[in-house]
Design a protein around this motif. Sequence first.
Motif, PDB file in Angstrom:
ATOM      1  N   HIS A 228      10.148  29.341  16.257  1.00  0.00           N
ATOM      2  CA  HIS A 228      10.243  28.526  17.481  1.00  0.00           C
ATOM      3  C   HIS A 228       9.713  27.115  17.245  1.00  0.00           C
ATOM      4  N   GLU A 229       8.701  27.028  16.397  1.00  0.00           N
ATOM      5  CA  GLU A 229       8.142  25.719  16.086  1.00  0.00           C
ATOM      6  C   GLU A 229       9.183  24.890  15.320  1.00  0.00           C
TER       7      GLU A 229
ATOM      8  N   LYS B 138      11.943  23.959  17.653  1.00  0.00           N
ATOM      9  CA  LYS B 138      11.392  23.351  18.872  1.00  0.00           C
ATOM     10  C   LYS B 138      12.026  23.989  20.106  1.00  0.00           C
ATOM     11  N   SER B 139      11.935  25.288  20.199  1.00  0.00           N
ATOM     12  CA  SER B 139      12.446  25.943  21.390  1.00  0.00           C
ATOM     13  C   SER B 139      11.507  25.638  22.555  1.00  0.00           C
TER      14      SER B 139
ATOM     15  N   LEU C  16       3.254  24.186  35.258  1.00  0.00           N
ATOM     16  CA  LEU C  16       2.657  22.896  34.886  1.00  0.00           C
ATOM     17  C   LEU C  16       1.151  23.061  34.775  1.00  0.00           C
ATOM     18  N   PHE C  17       0.511  22.205  33.978  1.00  0.00           N
ATOM     19  CA  PHE C  17      -0.945  22.273  33.861  1.00  0.00           C
ATOM     20  C   PHE C  17      -1.536  21.610  35.111  1.00  0.00           C
TER      21      PHE C  17
ATOM     22  N   ASN D  58       0.806  15.892  31.680  1.00  0.00           N
ATOM     23  CA  ASN D  58       1.581  17.100  31.398  1.00  0.00           C
ATOM     24  C   ASN D  58       2.663  16.798  30.368  1.00  0.00           C
TER      25      ASN D  58
ATOM     26  N   PHE E 228       1.246  16.001  26.851  1.00  0.00           N
ATOM     27  CA  PHE E 228       0.417  17.053  26.255  1.00  0.00           C
ATOM     28  C   PHE E 228       0.940  17.502  24.887  1.00  0.00           C
ATOM     29  N   TYR E 229       2.229  17.792  24.808  1.00  0.00           N
ATOM     30  CA  TYR E 229       2.800  18.307  23.558  1.00  0.00           C
ATOM     31  C   TYR E 229       2.666  17.300  22.412  1.00  0.00           C
TER      32      TYR E 229
ATOM     33  N   ARG F 154       0.686  14.844  22.077  1.00  0.00           N
ATOM     34  CA  ARG F 154      -0.728  14.591  21.768  1.00  0.00           C
ATOM     35  C   ARG F 154      -1.306  15.736  20.941  1.00  0.00           C
ATOM     36  N   GLU F 155      -1.023  16.969  21.355  1.00  0.00           N
ATOM     37  CA  GLU F 155      -1.575  18.132  20.651  1.00  0.00           C
ATOM     38  C   GLU F 155      -1.020  18.256  19.240  1.00  0.00           C
ATOM     39  N   HIS F 156       0.279  17.980  19.106  1.00  0.00           N
ATOM     40  CA  HIS F 156       0.904  18.128  17.793  1.00  0.00           C
ATOM     41  C   HIS F 156       0.842  16.829  16.991  1.00  0.00           C
ATOM     42  N   ARG F 157       0.327  15.796  17.612  1.00  0.00           N
ATOM     43  CA  ARG F 157       0.217  14.480  16.968  1.00  0.00           C
ATOM     44  C   ARG F 157       1.558  14.056  16.363  1.00  0.00           C
TER      45      ARG F 157
ATOM     46  N   ARG G 226       8.924  17.874  30.906  1.00  0.00           N
ATOM     47  CA  ARG G 226       7.902  18.237  29.920  1.00  0.00           C
ATOM     48  C   ARG G 226       8.542  18.862  28.676  1.00  0.00           C
TER      49      ARG G 226
ATOM     50  N   MET H 238       9.474  17.382  24.183  1.00  0.00           N
ATOM     51  CA  MET H 238       9.354  18.144  22.934  1.00  0.00           C
ATOM     52  C   MET H 238      10.578  17.941  22.034  1.00  0.00           C
TER      53      MET H 238
END
Lengths: 268, 251
Positions: free
Chosen positions: A85-86, A89-90, A99-100, A108, A111-112, A114-117, A160, A164
Amino acid sequence: MPPAPPSKSEDTPVRVEVEDLEVSFGKTTVLHDISFQVDPGEIFVIMGPSGSGKSVLLRTLIGLLAPSKGSVTIDGQDARNPRTHEAVKSALVFQAGALFNSLSVYDNLAFYPREHRTAREAEIRKKVGETLRMLSLEDAADKFPSELSGGMRKRVAIARTLVMEPRLLLYDEPTSELDPVMAATISEIIGSLRAELQVTSVVVSHDRDLAQSIADRMILLEEGRIVAAGTPAEVLESSEASIQQFFHPDINVQQPRYRASLSKPPES
Amino acid sequence: MFQIAKRFLGGFGYNVALLGQVLRHLPALPRQLGRVVQYCGEIGYKTFPIVGILSFFIGAVLALQTGFALQQLGAQSFIGSIVGLSVARELAPVMTAFLLAGRVASATTAELASMKVYQEIDALRTMHIAPEKILVLPRLVAVLLVMPLLTMFSIFIGWLGGQVVSEFVSFIGLSPNIYWRGLMDFMTVEDVTDGLVKGEIFGFFVILIACAQGLATRGGPREIGFAVTRSVVIGMIFILFTDYFITRAQL
Protein backbone atom coordinates in the motif's frame (compact mmCIF):
# COMPACT_ATOMS: atom_id res chain seq x y z
CA MET A 1 9.70 -7.05 7.65
CA PRO A 2 8.94 -8.28 4.11
CA PRO A 3 10.81 -6.53 1.32
CA ALA A 4 9.15 -3.63 -0.44
CA PRO A 5 7.37 -4.80 -3.56
CA PRO A 6 8.73 -3.43 -6.81
CA SER A 7 6.74 -0.52 -8.16
CA LYS A 8 6.10 -0.37 -11.91
CA SER A 9 5.97 3.36 -12.08
CA GLU A 10 5.08 6.06 -9.63
CA ASP A 11 2.52 7.55 -12.01
CA THR A 12 0.68 4.59 -13.50
CA PRO A 13 -2.67 3.58 -12.04
CA VAL A 14 -2.76 0.15 -10.46
CA ARG A 15 -4.60 -3.10 -11.08
CA VAL A 16 -6.48 -4.78 -8.22
CA GLU A 17 -7.23 -8.50 -8.33
CA VAL A 18 -9.46 -10.27 -5.84
CA GLU A 19 -9.59 -14.05 -6.04
CA ASP A 20 -11.85 -16.43 -4.10
CA LEU A 21 -11.90 -14.00 -1.19
CA GLU A 22 -13.51 -15.04 2.05
CA VAL A 23 -13.54 -12.89 5.21
CA SER A 24 -14.74 -14.29 8.51
CA PHE A 25 -15.10 -12.89 12.02
CA GLY A 26 -14.99 -15.86 14.36
CA LYS A 27 -17.52 -18.32 13.06
CA THR A 28 -19.39 -15.74 10.97
CA THR A 29 -18.37 -15.51 7.34
CA VAL A 30 -19.12 -12.05 5.96
CA LEU A 31 -17.74 -12.42 2.42
CA HIS A 32 -17.95 -15.62 0.37
CA ASP A 33 -16.01 -16.50 -2.79
CA ILE A 34 -15.53 -12.95 -4.02
CA SER A 35 -13.57 -12.65 -7.26
CA PHE A 36 -13.20 -9.60 -9.47
CA GLN A 37 -10.59 -7.45 -11.08
CA VAL A 38 -10.27 -3.67 -11.22
CA ASP A 39 -8.38 -2.45 -14.28
CA PRO A 40 -5.88 0.41 -14.11
CA GLY A 41 -7.60 3.80 -14.18
CA GLU A 42 -11.06 2.31 -13.87
CA ILE A 43 -13.86 3.46 -11.58
CA PHE A 44 -15.22 0.28 -10.06
CA VAL A 45 -18.33 0.44 -7.91
CA ILE A 46 -19.26 -2.10 -5.25
CA MET A 47 -22.97 -1.79 -4.61
CA GLY A 48 -25.23 -3.54 -2.17
CA PRO A 49 -27.62 -3.01 0.71
CA SER A 50 -26.50 -2.31 4.26
CA GLY A 51 -24.88 -5.35 5.84
CA SER A 52 -23.97 -6.96 2.53
CA GLY A 53 -20.23 -6.74 3.31
CA LYS A 54 -19.30 -3.76 1.12
CA SER A 55 -17.27 -1.95 3.75
CA VAL A 56 -15.61 -5.17 4.91
CA LEU A 57 -14.55 -5.77 1.31
CA LEU A 58 -13.16 -2.25 1.07
CA ARG A 59 -11.26 -2.60 4.36
CA THR A 60 -9.80 -5.86 3.07
CA LEU A 61 -8.67 -4.17 -0.14
CA ILE A 62 -6.85 -1.45 1.84
CA GLY A 63 -5.24 -4.01 4.18
CA LEU A 64 -7.11 -3.08 7.36
CA LEU A 65 -8.62 -6.59 7.43
CA ALA A 66 -6.93 -9.84 6.45
CA PRO A 67 -8.68 -12.38 4.21
CA SER A 68 -9.57 -15.70 5.82
CA LYS A 69 -9.21 -17.38 2.43
CA GLY A 70 -8.31 -16.27 -1.07
CA SER A 71 -6.17 -13.33 -2.02
CA VAL A 72 -6.16 -9.63 -2.79
CA THR A 73 -3.30 -8.37 -4.91
CA ILE A 74 -2.45 -4.86 -6.02
CA ASP A 75 -0.19 -4.74 -9.05
CA GLY A 76 0.53 -8.39 -8.33
CA GLN A 77 1.60 -7.75 -4.72
CA ASP A 78 -0.14 -9.09 -1.62
CA ALA A 79 -2.49 -6.46 -0.16
CA ARG A 80 -1.84 -7.78 3.38
CA ASN A 81 1.67 -6.38 3.18
CA PRO A 82 1.64 -2.72 4.32
CA ARG A 83 4.59 -2.07 2.00
CA THR A 84 2.33 -2.84 -0.98
CA HIS A 85 0.00 0.00 0.00
CA GLU A 86 2.90 2.30 0.71
CA ALA A 87 4.37 1.57 -2.72
CA VAL A 88 1.14 2.25 -4.63
CA LYS A 89 0.07 5.01 -2.22
CA SER A 90 -3.36 3.54 -1.73
CA ALA A 91 -5.75 5.82 0.12
CA LEU A 92 -9.21 5.48 1.61
CA VAL A 93 -11.91 8.12 1.94
CA PHE A 94 -13.80 7.02 5.04
CA GLN A 95 -17.57 7.15 5.23
CA ALA A 96 -17.51 9.53 8.20
CA GLY A 97 -14.37 11.31 7.02
CA ALA A 98 -12.15 10.04 9.87
CA LEU A 99 -10.55 13.48 9.96
CA PHE A 100 -8.14 14.23 12.80
CA ASN A 101 -10.47 16.18 15.05
CA SER A 102 -7.74 17.98 16.97
CA LEU A 103 -6.16 19.36 13.79
CA SER A 104 -7.36 22.12 11.49
CA VAL A 105 -8.36 21.31 7.92
CA TYR A 106 -4.99 22.63 6.72
CA ASP A 107 -3.08 20.44 9.18
CA ASN A 108 -5.22 17.42 8.27
CA LEU A 109 -4.11 17.83 4.67
CA ALA A 110 -0.50 18.54 5.57
CA PHE A 111 -0.30 15.56 7.94
CA TYR A 112 0.78 12.92 5.40
CA PRO A 113 3.58 14.86 3.68
CA ARG A 114 4.84 16.12 7.04
CA GLU A 115 4.96 12.64 8.57
CA HIS A 116 6.55 11.04 5.53
CA ARG A 117 8.72 14.09 4.85
CA THR A 118 7.83 13.92 1.17
CA ALA A 119 8.25 17.67 0.77
CA ARG A 120 9.50 20.79 2.50
CA GLU A 121 7.09 23.02 4.38
CA ALA A 122 6.90 25.59 1.56
CA GLU A 123 6.08 22.87 -0.97
CA ILE A 124 3.54 21.35 1.41
CA ARG A 125 1.88 24.76 1.77
CA LYS A 126 1.66 25.07 -2.00
CA LYS A 127 0.34 21.55 -2.50
CA VAL A 128 -2.25 21.86 0.28
CA GLY A 129 -3.34 25.25 -1.04
CA GLU A 130 -3.82 23.85 -4.55
CA THR A 131 -5.79 20.88 -3.24
CA LEU A 132 -8.01 23.10 -1.10
CA ARG A 133 -8.70 25.28 -4.15
CA MET A 134 -9.43 22.23 -6.32
CA LEU A 135 -12.20 21.21 -3.92
CA SER A 136 -13.39 24.77 -3.14
CA LEU A 137 -12.25 24.53 0.46
CA GLU A 138 -9.99 27.60 0.71
CA ASP A 139 -12.21 29.24 3.31
CA ALA A 140 -12.19 26.13 5.50
CA ALA A 141 -8.40 25.86 5.89
CA ASP A 142 -8.34 27.16 9.46
CA LYS A 143 -11.51 25.45 10.61
CA PHE A 144 -11.61 22.31 12.71
CA PRO A 145 -13.53 19.23 11.49
CA SER A 146 -16.24 19.78 14.11
CA GLU A 147 -17.00 23.16 12.52
CA LEU A 148 -17.67 21.67 9.06
CA SER A 149 -20.88 20.53 7.42
CA GLY A 150 -21.27 16.92 6.24
CA GLY A 151 -20.51 17.81 2.63
CA MET A 152 -17.42 19.78 3.56
CA ARG A 153 -16.16 16.94 5.73
CA LYS A 154 -16.45 14.59 2.77
CA ARG A 155 -14.59 17.02 0.56
CA VAL A 156 -11.86 17.51 3.17
CA ALA A 157 -11.55 13.72 3.46
CA ILE A 158 -11.12 13.49 -0.32
CA ALA A 159 -8.68 16.41 -0.28
CA ARG A 160 -6.60 14.72 2.43
CA THR A 161 -6.21 11.62 0.29
CA LEU A 162 -5.35 13.67 -2.81
CA VAL A 163 -2.37 15.24 -1.04
CA MET A 164 -1.01 11.69 -0.81
CA GLU A 165 -0.99 11.57 -4.67
CA PRO A 166 -2.57 8.10 -4.61
CA ARG A 167 -2.55 5.59 -7.45
CA LEU A 168 -5.38 3.65 -5.88
CA LEU A 169 -8.24 5.57 -4.27
CA LEU A 170 -10.98 3.84 -2.32
CA TYR A 171 -14.20 5.57 -1.30
CA ASP A 172 -16.52 4.25 1.41
CA GLU A 173 -20.06 5.55 0.84
CA PRO A 174 -18.91 8.96 -0.44
CA THR A 175 -22.45 10.30 -0.88
CA SER A 176 -24.13 8.91 2.22
CA GLU A 177 -25.94 11.47 4.40
CA LEU A 178 -25.60 14.14 1.72
CA ASP A 179 -28.36 16.02 -0.04
CA PRO A 180 -28.78 15.23 -3.78
CA VAL A 181 -26.94 18.34 -4.92
CA MET A 182 -23.93 17.65 -2.74
CA ALA A 183 -24.04 13.98 -3.75
CA ALA A 184 -23.94 15.07 -7.39
CA THR A 185 -20.99 17.34 -6.62
CA ILE A 186 -19.08 14.50 -4.95
CA SER A 187 -19.73 12.12 -7.86
CA GLU A 188 -18.53 14.84 -10.23
CA ILE A 189 -15.37 15.18 -8.15
CA ILE A 190 -14.74 11.42 -8.25
CA GLY A 191 -15.13 11.41 -12.03
CA SER A 192 -12.89 14.42 -12.57
CA LEU A 193 -10.19 13.03 -10.28
CA ARG A 194 -9.98 9.92 -12.42
CA ALA A 195 -9.78 12.06 -15.54
CA GLU A 196 -7.14 14.41 -14.12
CA LEU A 197 -5.03 12.07 -12.01
CA GLN A 198 -5.54 8.73 -13.79
CA VAL A 199 -6.13 7.09 -10.45
CA THR A 200 -7.75 3.66 -10.09
CA SER A 201 -10.90 4.12 -8.02
CA VAL A 202 -13.01 1.66 -6.05
CA VAL A 203 -16.24 3.12 -4.73
CA VAL A 204 -18.47 1.42 -2.20
CA SER A 205 -21.99 2.75 -2.25
CA HIS A 206 -25.63 1.94 -1.96
CA ASP A 207 -26.44 5.00 -4.07
CA ARG A 208 -27.78 3.75 -7.38
CA ASP A 209 -27.52 7.17 -9.03
CA LEU A 210 -23.88 7.49 -8.09
CA ALA A 211 -23.13 4.02 -9.45
CA GLN A 212 -24.90 4.79 -12.72
CA SER A 213 -23.17 8.12 -13.18
CA ILE A 214 -19.56 7.22 -12.43
CA ALA A 215 -18.98 3.46 -12.72
CA ASP A 216 -17.13 1.86 -15.59
CA ARG A 217 -17.99 -1.52 -14.14
CA MET A 218 -19.67 -2.61 -10.95
CA ILE A 219 -20.65 -5.57 -8.83
CA LEU A 220 -23.73 -6.07 -6.70
CA LEU A 221 -23.25 -7.75 -3.35
CA GLU A 222 -25.95 -9.59 -1.46
CA GLU A 223 -25.26 -11.25 1.87
CA GLY A 224 -21.55 -11.31 1.17
CA ARG A 225 -21.79 -12.82 -2.33
CA ILE A 226 -21.57 -11.25 -5.77
CA VAL A 227 -25.00 -11.56 -7.38
CA ALA A 228 -24.33 -9.46 -10.47
CA ALA A 229 -21.30 -8.00 -12.25
CA GLY A 230 -20.74 -5.92 -15.37
CA THR A 231 -21.39 -2.42 -16.63
CA PRO A 232 -23.88 -0.35 -14.60
CA ALA A 233 -26.55 -0.85 -17.26
CA GLU A 234 -26.04 -4.61 -17.26
CA VAL A 235 -26.02 -4.94 -13.50
CA LEU A 236 -28.94 -2.65 -12.85
CA GLU A 237 -31.00 -4.26 -15.57
CA SER A 238 -30.25 -7.86 -14.63
CA SER A 239 -30.82 -7.24 -10.93
CA GLU A 240 -33.72 -4.81 -11.06
CA ALA A 241 -35.93 -6.96 -8.85
CA SER A 242 -33.21 -7.37 -6.20
CA ILE A 243 -32.37 -3.70 -6.33
CA GLN A 244 -35.96 -2.63 -5.89
CA GLN A 245 -36.17 -4.93 -2.92
CA PHE A 246 -33.03 -3.50 -1.31
CA PHE A 247 -33.26 0.17 -2.15
CA HIS A 248 -36.36 2.11 -1.35
CA PRO A 249 -37.27 3.97 -4.52
CA ASP A 250 -37.92 7.20 -2.58
CA ILE A 251 -34.25 7.68 -1.77
CA ASN A 252 -33.21 7.48 -5.43
CA VAL A 253 -33.69 11.07 -6.47
CA GLN A 254 -33.35 11.20 -10.25
CA GLN A 255 -33.37 14.97 -10.63
CA PRO A 256 -31.64 17.32 -8.20
CA ARG A 257 -34.32 19.38 -6.50
CA TYR A 258 -32.05 22.41 -6.24
CA ARG A 259 -31.20 22.69 -9.91
CA ALA A 260 -31.37 26.48 -9.75
CA SER A 261 -28.50 26.62 -7.28
CA LEU A 262 -26.29 23.98 -8.93
CA SER A 263 -23.61 26.53 -9.76
CA LYS A 264 -22.97 27.05 -6.06
CA PRO A 265 -24.27 24.06 -4.12
CA PRO A 266 -25.53 24.75 -0.62
CA GLU A 267 -23.68 22.99 2.20
CA SER A 268 -25.57 20.15 3.73
CA MET B 1 -13.19 -18.36 35.96
CA PHE B 2 -11.99 -19.62 32.60
CA GLN B 3 -13.37 -16.47 30.95
CA ILE B 4 -11.58 -14.21 33.44
CA ALA B 5 -8.28 -16.04 32.89
CA LYS B 6 -8.80 -15.86 29.13
CA ARG B 7 -9.48 -12.11 29.28
CA PHE B 8 -6.48 -11.53 31.55
CA LEU B 9 -4.16 -13.46 29.24
CA GLY B 10 -5.64 -11.72 26.20
CA GLY B 11 -5.07 -8.30 27.76
CA PHE B 12 -1.57 -9.23 28.87
CA GLY B 13 -0.78 -10.54 25.41
CA TYR B 14 -2.08 -7.35 23.80
CA ASN B 15 0.17 -5.23 26.03
CA VAL B 16 3.20 -7.37 25.18
CA ALA B 17 2.36 -7.19 21.47
CA LEU B 18 1.98 -3.42 21.69
CA LEU B 19 5.34 -3.13 23.44
CA GLY B 20 6.86 -5.25 20.68
CA GLN B 21 5.38 -2.95 18.03
CA VAL B 22 6.73 0.09 19.84
CA LEU B 23 10.22 -1.40 20.09
CA ARG B 24 10.15 -2.10 16.35
CA HIS B 25 9.73 1.64 15.77
CA LEU B 26 12.56 2.61 18.14
CA PRO B 27 14.88 3.59 15.26
CA ALA B 28 12.29 6.25 14.29
CA LEU B 29 12.62 7.91 17.70
CA PRO B 30 14.82 10.83 16.57
CA ARG B 31 12.01 11.96 14.25
CA GLN B 32 9.55 11.86 17.14
CA LEU B 33 11.51 14.20 19.40
CA GLY B 34 9.00 17.02 18.95
CA ARG B 35 6.23 14.78 20.24
CA VAL B 36 8.45 13.53 23.09
CA VAL B 37 8.93 17.14 24.22
CA GLN B 38 5.18 17.79 23.90
CA TYR B 39 4.32 14.74 26.01
CA CYS B 40 7.03 15.60 28.55
CA GLY B 41 5.08 18.83 29.05
CA GLU B 42 1.73 17.06 29.28
CA ILE B 43 2.88 14.17 31.46
CA GLY B 44 5.46 15.97 33.56
CA TYR B 45 5.20 19.73 33.68
CA LYS B 46 1.45 19.84 34.19
CA THR B 47 1.59 17.08 36.83
CA PHE B 48 4.15 18.81 39.07
CA PRO B 49 1.67 21.04 40.97
CA ILE B 50 -0.67 18.21 41.96
CA VAL B 51 2.28 15.95 42.85
CA GLY B 52 3.62 18.76 45.04
CA ILE B 53 0.34 19.27 46.90
CA LEU B 54 -0.24 15.54 47.43
CA SER B 55 3.34 14.84 48.51
CA PHE B 56 3.44 17.76 50.95
CA PHE B 57 0.33 16.57 52.77
CA ILE B 58 1.39 12.92 52.73
CA GLY B 59 4.71 13.89 54.37
CA ALA B 60 2.85 16.18 56.77
CA VAL B 61 0.27 13.58 57.86
CA LEU B 62 2.95 10.90 58.17
CA ALA B 63 4.96 13.21 60.47
CA LEU B 64 1.79 13.99 62.43
CA GLN B 65 0.89 10.33 62.96
CA THR B 66 4.40 9.14 63.79
CA GLY B 67 5.03 12.28 65.86
CA PHE B 68 1.94 11.62 67.98
CA ALA B 69 3.07 8.06 68.66
CA LEU B 70 6.75 8.84 69.16
CA GLN B 71 6.23 11.81 71.52
CA GLN B 72 4.73 9.42 74.06
CA LEU B 73 8.05 7.55 74.01
CA GLY B 74 10.09 10.74 73.82
CA ALA B 75 11.52 9.59 70.48
CA GLN B 76 10.48 12.51 68.24
CA SER B 77 14.00 12.72 66.83
CA PHE B 78 13.27 9.60 64.80
CA ILE B 79 10.49 11.34 62.85
CA GLY B 80 12.93 12.51 60.17
CA SER B 81 14.22 9.03 59.49
CA ILE B 82 10.77 7.45 59.44
CA VAL B 83 9.32 10.10 57.13
CA GLY B 84 12.46 10.07 54.99
CA LEU B 85 12.49 6.33 54.41
CA SER B 86 8.74 5.90 54.02
CA VAL B 87 8.42 8.73 51.53
CA ALA B 88 11.50 7.87 49.46
CA ARG B 89 11.09 4.12 49.25
CA GLU B 90 7.32 3.80 49.14
CA LEU B 91 4.96 6.73 49.27
CA ALA B 92 6.51 9.04 46.69
CA PRO B 93 6.79 6.50 43.84
CA VAL B 94 3.43 4.88 44.57
CA MET B 95 1.46 8.10 45.00
CA THR B 96 3.13 9.74 41.99
CA ALA B 97 2.24 6.70 39.88
CA PHE B 98 -1.34 6.81 41.20
CA LEU B 99 -1.56 10.45 40.18
CA LEU B 100 -0.13 9.57 36.78
CA ALA B 101 -2.81 6.90 36.38
CA GLY B 102 -5.57 9.28 37.43
CA ARG B 103 -4.45 12.36 35.54
CA VAL B 104 -2.38 11.28 32.55
CA ALA B 105 -3.31 7.64 31.86
CA SER B 106 -7.02 8.45 31.88
CA ALA B 107 -6.53 11.32 29.41
CA THR B 108 -4.28 9.16 27.22
CA THR B 109 -6.82 6.34 27.08
CA ALA B 110 -9.65 8.78 26.37
CA GLU B 111 -7.71 10.36 23.51
CA LEU B 112 -6.62 7.10 21.89
CA ALA B 113 -9.99 5.41 22.44
CA SER B 114 -11.79 8.31 20.82
CA MET B 115 -9.33 8.23 17.90
CA LYS B 116 -10.02 4.51 17.56
CA VAL B 117 -13.80 4.82 17.76
CA TYR B 118 -13.89 7.69 15.27
CA GLN B 119 -11.60 5.78 12.86
CA GLU B 120 -8.67 8.19 13.16
CA ILE B 121 -6.42 5.22 13.97
CA ASP B 122 -7.59 3.44 10.82
CA ALA B 123 -7.01 6.66 8.90
CA LEU B 124 -3.41 6.73 10.16
CA ARG B 125 -2.89 3.14 9.01
CA THR B 126 -4.29 3.90 5.56
CA MET B 127 -1.85 6.82 5.42
CA HIS B 128 0.92 4.29 6.08
CA ILE B 129 1.67 5.78 9.49
CA ALA B 130 1.94 3.36 12.41
CA PRO B 131 -0.09 4.65 15.40
CA GLU B 132 2.39 2.89 17.70
CA LYS B 133 5.17 5.04 16.29
CA ILE B 134 3.58 8.46 16.70
CA LEU B 135 1.13 7.91 19.57
CA VAL B 136 2.72 5.33 21.88
CA LEU B 137 6.50 5.49 21.45
CA PRO B 138 6.84 9.23 22.24
CA ARG B 139 4.60 8.87 25.31
CA LEU B 140 6.64 5.98 26.70
CA VAL B 141 9.90 7.81 26.14
CA ALA B 142 8.45 10.95 27.73
CA VAL B 143 7.29 9.10 30.83
CA LEU B 144 10.71 7.48 31.20
CA LEU B 145 12.26 10.95 31.10
CA VAL B 146 9.90 12.75 33.47
CA MET B 147 9.02 10.04 35.99
CA PRO B 148 12.37 10.24 37.86
CA LEU B 149 11.97 14.01 38.07
CA LEU B 150 8.40 13.72 39.34
CA THR B 151 9.34 11.05 41.89
CA MET B 152 12.38 13.03 43.08
CA PHE B 153 10.23 16.14 43.41
CA SER B 154 7.62 14.15 45.32
CA ILE B 155 10.27 12.76 47.68
CA PHE B 156 11.67 16.19 48.47
CA ILE B 157 8.28 17.87 48.95
CA GLY B 158 7.14 14.95 51.13
CA TRP B 159 10.19 15.40 53.34
CA LEU B 160 9.49 19.13 53.47
CA GLY B 161 5.87 18.51 54.54
CA GLY B 162 7.13 16.29 57.35
CA GLN B 163 9.59 18.92 58.47
CA VAL B 164 7.01 21.73 58.54
CA VAL B 165 4.62 19.68 60.68
CA SER B 166 7.44 18.49 62.96
CA GLU B 167 8.48 22.08 63.57
CA PHE B 168 5.13 23.81 63.96
CA VAL B 169 2.88 21.25 65.65
CA SER B 170 3.21 21.92 69.33
CA PHE B 171 3.21 18.34 70.65
CA ILE B 172 6.11 17.42 68.30
CA GLY B 173 8.11 20.64 68.30
CA LEU B 174 11.13 19.25 66.48
CA SER B 175 13.70 21.73 65.21
CA PRO B 176 14.48 21.56 61.46
CA ASN B 177 18.11 20.72 62.25
CA ILE B 178 17.22 17.61 64.21
CA TYR B 179 14.60 16.56 61.65
CA TRP B 180 17.00 16.83 58.69
CA ARG B 181 19.93 15.31 60.62
CA GLY B 182 17.76 12.32 61.59
CA LEU B 183 16.61 11.97 58.02
CA MET B 184 20.13 12.15 56.56
CA ASP B 185 21.63 9.80 59.15
CA PHE B 186 19.29 6.98 58.24
CA MET B 187 18.93 7.58 54.52
CA THR B 188 21.27 6.16 51.91
CA VAL B 189 21.48 7.04 48.24
CA GLU B 190 20.14 3.56 47.54
CA ASP B 191 16.89 4.38 49.38
CA VAL B 192 16.27 7.21 46.94
CA THR B 193 17.38 5.30 43.82
CA ASP B 194 15.18 2.34 44.79
CA GLY B 195 12.24 4.74 44.92
CA LEU B 196 13.17 6.23 41.56
CA VAL B 197 13.43 2.76 39.98
CA LYS B 198 9.97 1.91 41.32
CA GLY B 199 8.55 5.14 39.95
CA GLU B 200 10.12 4.49 36.55
CA ILE B 201 8.63 0.98 36.32
CA PHE B 202 5.20 2.10 37.52
CA GLY B 203 5.09 5.10 35.17
CA PHE B 204 6.19 3.14 32.10
CA PHE B 205 3.64 0.38 32.53
CA VAL B 206 0.81 2.68 33.58
CA ILE B 207 1.20 4.59 30.29
CA LEU B 208 1.65 1.37 28.28
CA ILE B 209 -1.57 0.00 29.79
CA ALA B 210 -3.33 3.29 29.07
CA CYS B 211 -2.25 3.22 25.42
CA ALA B 212 -3.21 -0.46 25.05
CA GLN B 213 -6.64 0.14 26.57
CA GLY B 214 -7.20 3.11 24.26
CA LEU B 215 -6.11 1.32 21.09
CA ALA B 216 -8.12 -1.79 21.94
CA THR B 217 -11.37 0.14 22.33
CA ARG B 218 -14.25 -0.94 20.11
CA GLY B 219 -17.76 0.46 19.96
CA GLY B 220 -18.98 3.98 20.65
CA PRO B 221 -18.75 6.83 23.17
CA ARG B 222 -19.92 4.61 26.05
CA GLU B 223 -16.98 2.26 25.45
CA ILE B 224 -14.59 5.23 25.62
CA GLY B 225 -15.74 5.82 29.21
CA PHE B 226 -15.41 2.14 30.04
CA ALA B 227 -11.91 2.07 28.56
CA VAL B 228 -10.84 5.05 30.70
CA THR B 229 -12.16 3.41 33.87
CA ARG B 230 -10.49 0.10 32.98
CA SER B 231 -7.22 1.84 32.21
CA VAL B 232 -7.10 3.60 35.60
CA VAL B 233 -8.21 0.53 37.58
CA ILE B 234 -5.79 -1.85 35.84
CA GLY B 235 -3.01 0.71 36.21
CA MET B 236 -3.59 1.08 39.94
CA ILE B 237 -3.85 -2.67 40.51
CA PHE B 238 -0.64 -3.09 38.53
CA ILE B 239 1.09 -0.52 40.77
CA LEU B 240 -0.01 -2.22 44.00
CA PHE B 241 0.74 -5.71 42.71
CA THR B 242 4.21 -5.00 41.36
CA ASP B 243 5.05 -2.74 44.31
CA TYR B 244 5.06 -5.77 46.59
CA PHE B 245 7.39 -7.78 44.39
CA ILE B 246 9.74 -4.87 43.63
CA THR B 247 9.95 -4.09 47.35
CA ARG B 248 10.74 -7.75 48.11
CA ALA B 249 13.45 -7.68 45.48
CA GLN B 250 14.92 -4.42 46.76
CA LEU B 251 15.10 -5.42 50.41
